[in-house]
Design a protein around this motif. Structure first.
Motif, PDB file in Angstrom:
ATOM      1  N   LEU A  43       0.812  -1.219   0.000  1.00 24.61           N
ATOM      2  CA  LEU A  43       0.000   0.000   0.000  1.00 24.61           C
ATOM      3  C   LEU A  43       0.843   1.267   0.000  1.00 24.61           C
ATOM      4  O   LEU A  43       0.322   2.355   0.247  1.00 24.61           O
ATOM      5  N   ILE A 314     -11.313   3.962  -0.938  1.00 28.39           N
ATOM      6  CA  ILE A 314     -10.559   3.769   0.311  1.00 28.39           C
ATOM      7  C   ILE A 314     -10.832   4.918   1.274  1.00 28.39           C
ATOM      8  O   ILE A 314     -11.117   4.704   2.463  1.00 28.39           O
ATOM      9  N   LEU A 358       1.778  -0.313   5.391  1.00 28.25           N
ATOM     10  CA  LEU A 358       1.561   1.130   5.449  1.00 28.25           C
ATOM     11  C   LEU A 358       2.864   1.810   5.839  1.00 28.25           C
ATOM     12  O   LEU A 358       3.851   1.148   6.162  1.00 28.25           O
ATOM     13  N   ARG A 369       0.546   6.726   5.624  1.00 32.56           N
ATOM     14  CA  ARG A 369       0.592   6.904   4.174  1.00 32.56           C
ATOM     15  C   ARG A 369      -0.099   5.732   3.490  1.00 32.56           C
ATOM     16  O   ARG A 369       0.169   4.566   3.805  1.00 32.56           O
ATOM     17  N   ILE A 370      -0.990   6.041   2.559  1.00 31.90           N
ATOM     18  CA  ILE A 370      -1.581   5.027   1.689  1.00 31.90           C
ATOM     19  C   ILE A 370      -1.358   5.470   0.249  1.00 31.90           C
ATOM     20  O   ILE A 370      -1.838   6.521  -0.168  1.00 31.90           O
ATOM     21  N   PRO A 372      -1.116   2.914  -2.847  1.00 24.97           N
ATOM     22  CA  PRO A 372      -0.958   1.618  -3.512  1.00 24.97           C
ATOM     23  C   PRO A 372      -0.652   1.791  -4.989  1.00 24.97           C
ATOM     24  O   PRO A 372      -0.821   2.875  -5.557  1.00 24.97           O
ATOM     25  N   CYS A 381      -9.444  -2.364  -3.563  1.00 22.93           N
ATOM     26  CA  CYS A 381      -9.571  -1.148  -2.746  1.00 22.93           C
ATOM     27  C   CYS A 381     -10.536  -1.389  -1.582  1.00 22.93           C
ATOM     28  O   CYS A 381     -10.281  -0.962  -0.445  1.00 22.93           O
ATOM     29  N   VAL A 384      -8.825  -3.710   0.945  1.00 20.74           N
ATOM     30  CA  VAL A 384      -7.819  -2.955   1.683  1.00 20.74           C
ATOM     31  C   VAL A 384      -8.480  -2.070   2.742  1.00 20.74           C
ATOM     32  O   VAL A 384      -8.040  -2.009   3.894  1.00 20.74           O
ATOM     33  N   ILE A 388      -7.897  -2.263   6.829  1.00 19.60           N
ATOM     34  CA  ILE A 388      -7.438  -1.140   7.646  1.00 19.60           C
ATOM     35  C   ILE A 388      -8.456  -0.814   8.733  1.00 19.60           C
ATOM     36  O   ILE A 388      -8.088  -0.520   9.886  1.00 19.60           O
TER      37      ILE A 388
END
Length: 396
Positions: A43, A314, A358, A369-370, A372, A381, A384, A388
């Motif tokens: 990611l 996301i 991450l 920070r994301i 991908p 997405c 993910v 998270i």
């Protein structure tokens, strides 16, 4: 400790006292794989490098074919090398008319160094303006325009005549004067925690540079090549710089950077002195071949057009969570504000334990920070985002 980990610690110079020590022996698409076969969602894309993910067949084939033809021949700019010529011709077709001359280098830091030299040489001025919480690299010139004194103080003296302004402060723009050679800015601050410019800020900055004769440098090393939902971030804001910097994803996973300007400006590097900027490996043919394949894939597969929607999937899922204070985003370049470094560390650790990677930001350690690969699917997405959210629920 296994032998590889031991050799890593003994022989690779370290950048911290506690390296992540995540061992990866294969990567494919949006996934990284450990030696035990454990799979991780990547990611962070090597900090916005692997925009096409890992092992893209077009890029791999381009690298193999070019390596079979030839690799290094001569220092940059002396021989006509097809990969360099084709890449720069294709790139400039995507850019405004004034960005028609490309100098290829190896990395983002080198692009910064070249741009600073170019601006001082063209204007005959010495002052450089940069911004608080800006990150432009770790070489001496790039470090000089970094917007964090803590990172710089033990390496001084650095370049003289550098002025640091506040990002998004219109009042500070008056400090750009006829002494200023250039203003270097990330159109969206990366290591500052994904900070977008306020409405009209970049336009007013451009206007001030035009009034004073200072050159405007956009550092798009992180934001370029589709990361923000347009091929280049300056297109989002309809502000055209005098010099554009690219690297990271530009090379399709291979080391490549560039500073780009007009032929008029770039010509000053050809005389007084001759060879005003030199690089041995800049524009390496194999890197250029990878960059061409990457650019073709981005365009033909309409990857960039899908980025904004994927990012929204996301972001919208995470913004609802009570532990999330704010989501700052442009495309698939995202900061999820959690308020404390302890919370950030806990989520990063949870991710490593549960199959997703991450990171935090150099100048904003309260956000994760994301970023991908841009090829991540809409279903991935959603997966993910759910992972998270589960992590946020589990951590204290």
């Amino acid at each position: 400790m296994n032998v590889l980990r031991q050799l890593f610690l003994e022989h690779l110079a370290q950048t911290s006292e506690s390296p992540l020590m995540l061992e990866i022996n294969k990567a494919d698409g949006v996934f990284l794989f450990g030696p035990d076969g454990k799979k991780y969602f990547d990611l962070i894309s090597g900090i916005s490098v692997s925009n096409l993910g890992h092992g893209n067949p077009m890029v791999v084939k381009a690298v193999q074919n070019q390596a079979a033809d030839f690799m290094h021949l001569m220092v940059y700019g002396e021989y006509i090398q097809k990969p360099q010529v084709e890449l720069t011709a294709q790139l400039t077709r995507l850019l405004p008319e004034n960005l028609n001359s490309v100098y290829l280098v190896n990395s983002g830091s080198e692009a910064v160094e070249g741009a600073l030299k170019l601006a001082k040489r063209f204007t005959g001025r010495s002052e450089i303006v940069a911004f608080k919480n800006a990150y432009h690299g770790s070489t001496h010139g790039a470090l000089s325009v970094m917007g964090c004194e803590e990172q710089k103080r033990n390496y001084r003296p650095l370049l003289p005549d550098v002025r640091i302004l506040n990002f998004n402060s219109i009042a500070d723009l008056d400090q750009i004067t006829t002494r200023t050679a250039c203003v270097i800015i990330e159109p969206i601050q990366g290591e500052g925690g994904i900070r977008l410019p306020n409405v009209d800020y970049l336009r007013k900055l451009k206007q001030r540079c035009s009034e004073t004769g200072a050159l405007l440098i956009f550092d798009e090393i992180q934001t370029g090549m589709g990361r923000t939902g347009s091929m280049f971030a300056f297109q989002r804001f309809e502000v055209i710089p005098d010099i554009l910097l690219l690297a990271k994803a530009f090379g399709g996973g291979m080391p490549l950077g560039a500073f780009i300007s007009s032929k008029e400006i770039m010509r000053v590097l050809t005389h007084n002195p001759i060879l005003g900027h030199i690089t041995t490996f800049g524009g390496h043919p194999v890197s250029c071949a990878a960059a061409i394949a990457s650019l073709n894939f981005l365009i033909h597969e309409k990857v960039v057009e899908q980025v904004e929607h994927k990012g929204s999937i996301i972001a919208e899922a995470l913004a609802k969570h009570p532990k999330v204070r704010e989501v700052r985003r442009a495309g698939l370049m995202m900061a999820v504000e959690l308020g404390t470094f302890d919370t950030v560390q806990a989520l990063i650790k949870y991710g490593l334990d549960h199959g997703f990677i991450l990171d935090w930001f150099l100048f904003c350690n309260t956000a994760v920070r994301i970023a991908p690969p841009l090829i991540i699917t809409e279903d991935e997405c959603r997966t993910v985002a759910n992972l998270i959210v589960e992590g946020l629920n589990a951590i204290q």
